[in-house]
Design an enzyme around this catalytic site. Structure first.
Site, mmCIF file in Angstrom:
data_model
loop_
_atom_site.group_PDB
_atom_site.id
_atom_site.type_symbol
_atom_site.label_atom_id
_atom_site.label_comp_id
_atom_site.label_asym_id
_atom_site.label_seq_id
_atom_site.Cartn_x
_atom_site.Cartn_y
_atom_site.Cartn_z
ATOM 1 N N LYS A 47 -76.175 84.039 29.387
ATOM 2 C CA LYS A 47 -76.023 85.520 29.580
ATOM 3 C C LYS A 47 -74.587 85.435 29.917
ATOM 4 O O LYS A 47 -73.979 84.652 30.674
ATOM 5 C CB LYS A 47 -76.969 86.025 30.718
ATOM 6 C CG LYS A 47 -76.788 87.381 30.695
ATOM 7 C CD LYS A 47 -77.178 88.495 29.995
ATOM 8 C CE LYS A 47 -76.660 89.624 30.113
ATOM 9 N NZ LYS A 47 -76.611 90.637 29.018
ATOM 10 N N SER A 48 -73.740 86.531 29.859
ATOM 11 C CA SER A 48 -72.618 86.840 30.349
ATOM 12 C C SER A 48 -72.548 86.813 31.941
ATOM 13 O O SER A 48 -73.317 87.807 32.391
ATOM 14 C CB SER A 48 -71.903 87.924 29.786
ATOM 15 O OG SER A 48 -71.686 87.634 28.492
ATOM 16 N N ASN A 71 -79.640 97.686 22.152
ATOM 17 C CA ASN A 71 -79.630 97.381 23.474
ATOM 18 C C ASN A 71 -78.561 97.762 24.398
ATOM 19 O O ASN A 71 -77.446 98.203 23.948
ATOM 20 C CB ASN A 71 -79.760 95.693 23.866
ATOM 21 C CG ASN A 71 -78.239 95.111 24.100
ATOM 22 O OD1 ASN A 71 -77.772 94.971 25.140
ATOM 23 N ND2 ASN A 71 -77.797 94.729 22.842
ATOM 24 N N MET A 73 -78.441 96.783 28.089
ATOM 25 C CA MET A 73 -78.934 95.937 29.324
ATOM 26 C C MET A 73 -77.946 96.272 30.287
ATOM 27 O O MET A 73 -78.368 96.424 31.488
ATOM 28 C CB MET A 73 -78.987 94.403 29.066
ATOM 29 C CG MET A 73 -79.623 94.358 27.825
ATOM 30 S SD MET A 73 -81.194 94.648 27.713
ATOM 31 C CE MET A 73 -82.310 93.949 29.037
ATOM 32 N N GLY A 74 -76.733 96.415 30.181
ATOM 33 C CA GLY A 74 -75.661 96.613 31.080
ATOM 34 C C GLY A 74 -75.102 95.443 31.936
ATOM 35 O O GLY A 74 -74.731 95.560 33.339
ATOM 36 N N ASN A 128 -66.344 86.874 27.171
ATOM 37 C CA ASN A 128 -67.043 88.152 26.413
ATOM 38 C C ASN A 128 -66.041 89.419 26.772
ATOM 39 O O ASN A 128 -66.051 89.700 27.968
ATOM 40 C CB ASN A 128 -68.415 88.469 26.949
ATOM 41 C CG ASN A 128 -68.946 89.751 26.150
ATOM 42 O OD1 ASN A 128 -68.588 90.130 25.538
ATOM 43 N ND2 ASN A 128 -70.425 89.821 26.688
ATOM 44 N N CYS A 131 -68.504 93.496 24.959
ATOM 45 C CA CYS A 131 -69.800 94.299 25.304
ATOM 46 C C CYS A 131 -69.564 95.713 24.931
ATOM 47 O O CYS A 131 -68.766 96.408 25.376
ATOM 48 C CB CYS A 131 -70.331 94.127 26.488
ATOM 49 S SG CYS A 131 -71.704 95.200 26.729
ATOM 50 N N THR A 193 -72.237 92.965 19.267
ATOM 51 C CA THR A 193 -72.872 94.280 18.678
ATOM 52 C C THR A 193 -72.123 95.292 18.188
ATOM 53 O O THR A 193 -70.992 95.271 18.955
ATOM 54 C CB THR A 193 -74.356 94.671 19.603
ATOM 55 O OG1 THR A 193 -73.480 94.911 20.986
ATOM 56 C CG2 THR A 193 -75.270 93.446 19.788
#
Ligand code: RRO
Length: 304
Positions: A47-48, A71, A73-74, A128, A131, A193
Site C-alpha cells: 500500500k502507498s 474506491n 480509501m483516502g 505514487n 491517487c 485509477t
C-alpha cells in the site's frame, strides 16, 4: 513444450510477470510476506506509505459496480516508521517487494524514499503521484516537470530501482512517462485509477464520503491498455501494466501492448490470490499454443 514465464524488470528477477498491485492486501507486512511466497507471483507491492500515519476516509469508501469498483480509501497507512517495523517482523519474502510511497511535495517524497529504500527487504520503489482523489498527490502526477524533479531528486539518494505510477487522468500520460524516464526512473506503472463519482438517487447525494473515487476493474482495462501502448511506442522505459486485468488474455494483451509485467488489483478482491495460479496457467497454455518459448518474446509484439 515447457515455457518460460520469468521476466527481468529493471534489475529484478521475477518468476512470472504477475505482480500484486499496490493497495490490494498490501497493508500488513506479514500478509505481504505470505503472499510473496505464492509460486506464481512475480512481485508484491505495498500500500502507498507516507511520512506520517493517515486514517483514510470514513465509510463508505467502496462502490461495487457491474464493471469494476470505485474506491475512495483516502491513503490509509501506518506511516513509514511503523511500516518498516512491520517489515522487520514479516520474515522473509519469496519474491521481490516493491514499496509504494508518496509525499505532498518533492522534499517529503525524497525523505520517504530515503527511509524506505534503506530496508533490506525492499527491492524497488514505486512513487505514487497519481491517487485521483487525494489532493496534493494527484496534482503532482499530471505535471511532467514536477515528476521529473521528484524522480531526479529521489535517484540522487536512492540506488534501488524507481518506478513511477502514472495517472490516466490527463492527456499527458506519455509526456509524464517521458519526463520520468529522462529524469532517471527505472520504470513506470501504467496506470492508477480513473477519477470517478457515484451518486445515490434516493438520498440525492454522492455515495462516497470522500465524494470522488478511483475507478478500477474491467471498465478501466481498455484505457490502461491504451496508455501502455502509447508509452511503449514513444518512450524507452520498462512498463508494469495495471488496470482491470481479470484473465490470462488480459495479461497477454497488456504484454503485447508493451508491458514487461502486469499488476493485478480488483480481480483479487473478487477471486482471491488463487487467481495468480489461474492466470499463470492460462498464460503458459497460450504460449505453448503459439509455440512461443518465453513470455519475454511477446512484450510489445503488437507494435510490429
Ligand atoms: O488510497 C486510495 O484511496 C487510493 C490510492 Br492511494 C491510489 O493511488 N489509487 C486509488 O484508487 N485509491
Amino acid at each position: 513444450m515447457t515455457v518460460d514465464l520469468r521476466v527481468d524488470l529493471s534489475g529484478m528477477h521475477l518468476k512470472t510477470p504477475l505482480i500484486l498491485a499496490s493497495g490490494i492486501l498490501g497493508l500488513s507486512g506479514r500478509m505481504l510476506a505470505e503472499i510473496s511466497k505464492i509460486e506464481s507471483i512475480g512481485a508484491v507491492t505495498t500500500k502507498s506509505i507516507g511520512l506520517k500515519p493517515r486514517d483514510g476516509y470514513p465509510n463508505p469508501t467502496i462502490v461495487v459496480l457491474p464493471y469494476g469498483f470505485i474506491n475512495s480509501m483516502g491513503l490509509p497507512n501506518p506511516g513509514v516508521e511503523s511500516f518498516l517495523a512491520e517489515l522487520d517482523e514479516a520474515g522473509g519474502f519469496g519474491s521481490p517487494l516493491i514499496a509504494s510511497f508518496y509525499g505532498y511535495n518533492i522534499d517529503e517524497i525524497t525523505e520517504v524514499a530515503k527511509i524506505i529504500a534503506r530496508h533490506q527487504a525492499v527491492s524497488a520503489l514505486e512513487l505514487n503521484v497519481s491517487c485521483p482523489h487525494v489532493s496534493g498527490i494527484s496534482e503532482i502526477g499530471v505535471k511532467p516537470e514536477l515528476v521529473a524533479e521528484a524522480v531526479a531528486k529521489v535517484k540522487k539518494y536512492v540506488d534501488k530501482p524507481l518506478f513511477v505510477k502514472l495517472s490516466p487522468n490527463t492527456h499527458l500520460v506519455v509526456e509524464v512517462a517521458r519526463a520520468a524516464a529522462e529524469a532517471g526512473a527505472d520504470g513506470v506503472t501504467a496506470v492508477n485509477t480513473v477519477k470517478a463519482i457515484a451518486i445515490d438517487a434516493e438520498l440525492c447525494k454522492p455515495i462516497l464520503s470522500g465524494v470522488y473515487g478511483g475507478l478500477s476493474g474491467p471498465a478501466l482495462k481498455p484505457i490502461a491498455l491504451r496508455c501502455v501502448y502509447e508509452i511503449y511506442k514513444e518512450v524507452d522505459i520498462p512498463i508494469i501494466g495495471c488496470g482491470g486485468v481479470s484473465s490470462y488474455l488480459d495479461v497477454v494483451e497488456f504484454m503485447l501492448a508493451g508491458a514487461s509485467a502486469v499488476a493485478l488489483g480488483s480481480i483479487i478482491a473478487l477471486k482471491g490470490v488463487e487467481v495468480f495460479g489461474e492466470l499463470a496457467r492460462g498464460l503458459s497454455r497460450y504460449l505453448e499454443r503459439k509455440g512461443i518459448r518465453s513470455v519475454r518474446e511477446i512484450v510489445g509484439l503488437s507494435h510490429r
